[in-house]
Design an enzyme around this catalytic site. Structure first.
Site, mmCIF file in Angstrom:
data_model
loop_
_atom_site.group_PDB
_atom_site.id
_atom_site.type_symbol
_atom_site.label_atom_id
_atom_site.label_comp_id
_atom_site.label_asym_id
_atom_site.label_seq_id
_atom_site.Cartn_x
_atom_site.Cartn_y
_atom_site.Cartn_z
ATOM 1 N N GLU A 1 34.324 -5.061 -26.220
ATOM 2 C CA GLU A 1 33.082 -4.396 -25.747
ATOM 3 C C GLU A 1 32.544 -5.085 -24.505
ATOM 4 O O GLU A 1 31.335 -5.163 -24.316
ATOM 5 C CB GLU A 1 31.997 -4.418 -26.830
ATOM 6 C CG GLU A 1 32.197 -3.472 -27.960
ATOM 7 C CD GLU A 1 32.490 -2.081 -27.508
ATOM 8 O OE1 GLU A 1 32.004 -1.678 -26.429
ATOM 9 O OE2 GLU A 1 33.226 -1.384 -28.208
HETATM 10 C C1 LIG Z 1 41.199 -6.106 -31.299
HETATM 11 C C2 LIG Z 1 40.745 -5.418 -30.057
HETATM 12 C C3 LIG Z 1 40.130 -4.183 -30.145
HETATM 13 C C4 LIG Z 1 39.739 -3.511 -28.976
HETATM 14 N N1 LIG Z 1 39.202 -2.240 -29.074
HETATM 15 C C5 LIG Z 1 39.057 -1.511 -27.932
HETATM 16 C C6 LIG Z 1 38.720 -0.118 -27.989
HETATM 17 O O1 LIG Z 1 38.482 0.446 -29.063
HETATM 18 N N2 LIG Z 1 38.677 0.594 -26.844
HETATM 19 C C7 LIG Z 1 38.934 0.023 -25.629
HETATM 20 O O2 LIG Z 1 38.902 0.709 -24.626
HETATM 21 N N3 LIG Z 1 39.213 -1.314 -25.535
HETATM 22 C C8 LIG Z 1 39.300 -2.075 -26.644
HETATM 23 N N4 LIG Z 1 39.619 -3.408 -26.561
HETATM 24 C C9 LIG Z 1 39.778 -4.012 -25.251
HETATM 25 C C10 LIG Z 1 38.672 -5.010 -24.912
HETATM 26 O O3 LIG Z 1 37.461 -4.344 -24.707
HETATM 27 C C11 LIG Z 1 39.148 -5.819 -23.691
HETATM 28 O O4 LIG Z 1 40.204 -6.650 -24.158
HETATM 29 C C12 LIG Z 1 38.054 -6.633 -23.069
HETATM 30 O O5 LIG Z 1 37.081 -5.799 -22.500
HETATM 31 C C13 LIG Z 1 38.589 -7.584 -21.973
HETATM 32 O O6 LIG Z 1 39.518 -6.984 -21.142
HETATM 33 P P1 LIG Z 1 40.934 -7.691 -20.912
HETATM 34 O O7 LIG Z 1 41.498 -8.003 -22.244
HETATM 35 O O8 LIG Z 1 41.751 -6.852 -20.027
HETATM 36 O O9 LIG Z 1 40.576 -9.062 -20.209
HETATM 37 P P2 LIG Z 1 40.424 -9.284 -18.636
HETATM 38 O O10 LIG Z 1 39.586 -8.208 -18.073
HETATM 39 O O11 LIG Z 1 41.765 -9.504 -18.062
HETATM 40 O O12 LIG Z 1 39.586 -10.634 -18.597
HETATM 41 C C14 LIG Z 1 40.179 -11.919 -18.787
HETATM 42 C C15 LIG Z 1 39.095 -12.993 -18.657
HETATM 43 O O13 LIG Z 1 38.552 -12.974 -17.337
HETATM 44 C C16 LIG Z 1 37.151 -12.882 -17.375
HETATM 45 N N5 LIG Z 1 36.664 -12.130 -16.222
HETATM 46 C C17 LIG Z 1 37.136 -10.972 -15.725
HETATM 47 N N6 LIG Z 1 36.417 -10.598 -14.656
HETATM 48 C C18 LIG Z 1 35.455 -11.526 -14.461
HETATM 49 C C19 LIG Z 1 34.396 -11.695 -13.526
HETATM 50 N N7 LIG Z 1 34.142 -10.819 -12.563
HETATM 51 N N8 LIG Z 1 33.625 -12.785 -13.641
HETATM 52 C C20 LIG Z 1 33.832 -13.690 -14.612
HETATM 53 N N9 LIG Z 1 34.803 -13.573 -15.534
HETATM 54 C C21 LIG Z 1 35.615 -12.509 -15.459
HETATM 55 C C22 LIG Z 1 36.846 -12.190 -18.698
HETATM 56 O O14 LIG Z 1 35.531 -12.477 -19.161
HETATM 57 C C23 LIG Z 1 37.918 -12.783 -19.604
HETATM 58 O O15 LIG Z 1 37.500 -14.019 -20.116
HETATM 59 C C24 LIG Z 1 39.954 -4.108 -27.718
HETATM 60 C C25 LIG Z 1 40.557 -5.378 -27.648
HETATM 61 C C26 LIG Z 1 40.970 -6.014 -28.780
HETATM 62 C C27 LIG Z 1 41.657 -7.349 -28.657
#
Ligand SMILES: Cc1cc2nc3c(=O)[nH]c(=O)nc-3n(C[C@H](O)[C@H](O)[C@H](O)COP(=O)(O)OP(=O)(O)OC[C@H]3O[C@@H](n4cnc5c(N)ncnc54)[C@H](O)[C@@H]3O)c2cc1C
Length: 611
Positions: free
Chosen positions: A443
């Site tokens: 989220e």
């Molecule tokens: C079990 C599970 C259920 C999920 N359910 C859903 C769902 O129902 N629907 C859906 O659409 N998604 C879902 N997700 C996805 C989830 O919302 C994302 O994993 C999350 O938003 C982070 O995106 P990412 O994993 O691509 O990390 P990334 O975006 O690659 O981020 C990696 C790290 O970089 C940091 N970061 C990135 N940009 C910045 C910035 N500008 N400044 C500072 N820090 C930054 C982030 O905080 C994080 O720590 C789910 C994920 C999991 C693991």
């Protein structure tokens, strides 16, 4: 096996004594006309909810963790034993309709009540709770921006729980940065669109609990601009409904695989492949991000409730264990056994009180926000609606991040109370820790919540929303500065609220210095949110302590409930609130110590370094 008892006494305290909810709701014709805000009715519904949650969901928590979800070669997913049957009972009892619009079959109960139901479900079985949770998010977005035709066809089915919903945003290369999504939509010219692309990590994305699954999908319509300005929202059902609302032909969306993950094993986290799937536009073209935020805001508070619920259940079990487990002598001894119960040792009491203090303040915040959402939607006075909307916007990132960070910390500390036994599966504590961890990540990660709070909700708004809240806090602090019990607390609170203002100004000034300024905001955001969170919890603890002390003074504390409130407030201000002092220092330290030499410290050189 862990146990759980819904904390109804505390819920009633927050609802009636802290928030005065029945009186506030009675100002809203929506609730008086539907007769859904009567105090007795609300109490009855909560008791019924507690019975359901304790009886049906608690026993399935371990099963869900151990069995997980299973996908067959066709992409069908089977949920753990008992999940489907419990969902049938849940929807037949009308819980899916609890706070939904009566025009679509809902019961029109206050959001305040469904918020408590969600907290209880998260304590009992967070993985299971996500199936109806995601549906509720889909309901909110569709209800707010869907066409009449879509609403009439889909909402009654979602409200009755016959169909569930999902939220499809994330793609392999696009999580935080949704502007990079590649899922495409092309116009079929008949009012429908063809959706093609891959979504990952979709919670409740495929399962056997409902007849149909309604996916709300972010995609880029052909010809739309790059970035977030070119994203639209589409409804893509697993089965295309016939005009009379029954389930029709299979649509082109299939579960490609399920993720194997750290926790919430009972919830299916699906890779969904959309291959020319038929979809319908929800809301306006290229406004998908705005529309999705309706869903995400509801989901963010829901995620905060996961932290709260898991903290509560972990605390309850740690408390029971600490009374029972005897280990080491205490002076003076309190037991004739060879050792004393560990609850007498101050460090164990610290862990337990941390759980109690964070959990009860979290509940007060969540219920305050839920009542504010009711006010935002239903109060007849426009000014009151606007005031409530501002408060909800400001506090939602805090509810999501502070409550899940504290929920995880409480789960870990409660596990610690069990010593080595907390690490062993049988006791269930390690499941709470694993299940609580995801709340900090999805989220929008808690880092992103912090940027939302500081960047969008505070700085972009010129600090207006913050000033309004800080004014309320200052007023409360001044009114009680001589109070015998809470005078010291409001003193600390008043100073911290002032400091929040001055820290905001410092960061705001730095933010105006171009790209370096943006890094300053980024560097401060997480500590800023935590500082802000403590100020909010401090305000709520001071208010709760005041109410409780008045009851004690009036001779109304028969069961020690109010004394516990007063003493937990004392612990909060002595042991947890002072974290604000460290946070103020780290916020002020800014970005300087983070702007290290990339090559020397990280062994990394970025492409533009020599440009
Ligand atoms: C079990 C599970 C259920 C999920 N359910 C859903 C769902 O129902 N629907 C859906 O659409 N998604 C879902 N997700 C996805 C989830 O919302 C994302 O994993 C999350 O938003 C982070 O995106 P990412 O994993 O691509 O990390 P990334 O975006 O690659 O981020 C990696 C790290 O970089 C940091 N970061 C990135 N940009 C910045 C910035 N500008 N400044 C500072 N820090 C930054 C982030 O905080 C994080 O720590 C789910 C994920 C999991 C693991």
């Amino acid at each position: 096996m862990p146990t759980y008892k819904a904390p109804l006494r505390d819920v009633k305290f927050v609802m009636n004594e802290l928030l005065g909810a029945p009186a506030q709701l009675s100002e809203m014709p929506f609730y008086t006309e539907n007769e859904t805000a009567d105090a007795d009715l609300m109490a009855q519904v909560l008791e019924e909810a507690a019975r359901f949650v304790e009886g049906e969901l608690v026993p399935l928590n371990r099963v869900g963790d151990q069995e997980g979800c299973v996908r067959d070669e066709q992409g069908n997913v089977t949920t753990p034993t008992g999940f489907k049957a419990a969902y049938k009972k849940y929807r037949e009892a009308g819980w899916t309709a609890l706070d939904a619009d009566p025009n679509y079959g809902g019961q029109g109960m206050p959001h305040l009540i469904s918020n408590v139901l969600v907290e209880m479900m998260c304590s009992a079985n967070v993985a299971w709770s996500m199936y109806p949770g995601l549906s509720h998010g889909a309901y909110s977005a569709l209800h707010a921006v869907g066409s009449e035709e879509l609403k009439n066809l889909y909402l009654p089915k979602i409200v009755s729980g016959e169909w569930t919903g999902t939220m499809c945003l994330t793609e392999p290369h696009a999580g935080t940065d949704l502007g990079m999504i590649r899922t495409k939509a092309s116009d079929n010219g008949d009012g429908t669109y063809s959706i093609t692309g891959t979504k990952i990590f979709i919670s409740a994305g495929e399962h056997d609990m409902a007849d149909n699954i309604v996916h709300l999908v972010l995609a880029r319509l052909e010809g739309s601009p790059e970035g977030t300005k070119g994203i639209s929202l589409f409804l893509v059902p697993k089965f295309i409904p016939t005009a009379d609302g029954s389930v029709g032909e299979r649509n082109g969306v299939v579960c490609g695989s399920l993720e194997h993950k750290m926790g919430i094993h009972g919830n299916a986290t699906a890779v969904l492949n959309f291959d020319g799937a038929r979809g319908w536009l929800v809301g306006e073209v290229n406004k998908g991000m705005n529309h999705m935020f309706i869903m995400m805001n509801a989901a963010r508070l829901g995620t905060g409730l996961q932290g709260l619920g898991l903290g509560e259940v972990a605390y309850q079990n740690a408390l029971a264990y600490a009374k029972d487990r005897i280990q080491m002598r205490h002076e003076p001894r309190v037991s004739s056994e060879p050792a004393d119960p560990i609850i007498v040792h101050p460090d164990v009491r610290r862990m337990l009180l941390t759980g109690k203090a964070f959990t009860e303040a979290g509940r007060a915040l969540a219920m305050w926000l839920a009542l504010s959402i009711d006010t935002e939607h239903h109060h007849p006075d426009e000014a009151r609606r606007k005031e409530a909307a501002d408060l909800v916007a400001l506090l939602t990132p805090i509810a999501k991040a502070f409550m899940t960070d504290n929920g995880f910390a409480v789960a870990v500390q409660s596990q610690q109370v069990f010593g080595g036994h907390g690490y062993i599966q049988e006791w269930g504590m390690e499941q709470f820790v694993r299940d609580a961890r995801i709340g900090q990540i999805y989220e929008g990660t808690n880092g992103i919540q912090a940027l939302d709070l500081l960047g969008r909700k505070v700085l972009m708004d010129g600090g207006k929303k913050l000033q309004k809240l800080a004014g309320t806090l200052q007023e409360f602090a001044e009114a009680h500065e001589d109070d015998e019990v809470i005078g010291d607390y409001v003193n600390q609170l008043g100073k911290a609220a002032q400091q929040l203002g001055s820290l905001t100004m410092v960061i705001g000034q730095k933010a105006m210095t171009g790209s370096e300024g943006a890094d300053e905001v980024n560097a401060a955001a997480v500590d800023y949110l935590r500082f802000f969170g403590h100020v909010v919890y401090g305000y709520l603890w001071a208010r709760m302590a005041k109410i409780a002390q008045d009851q004690i003074d009036a001779g109304n504390d028969k069961d020690g409930f109010y004394l516990a409130k007063v003493q937990t407030a004392k612990f909060y201000f002595a042991k947890l609130f002072p974290e604000t002092k460290t946070l103020a220092a780290t916020i002020k330290a800014g970005n300087e110590s983070l702007a290290v030499d990339d090559q020397a410290v990280f062994g990394w050189e970025h492409a533009l370094a020599h440009a």
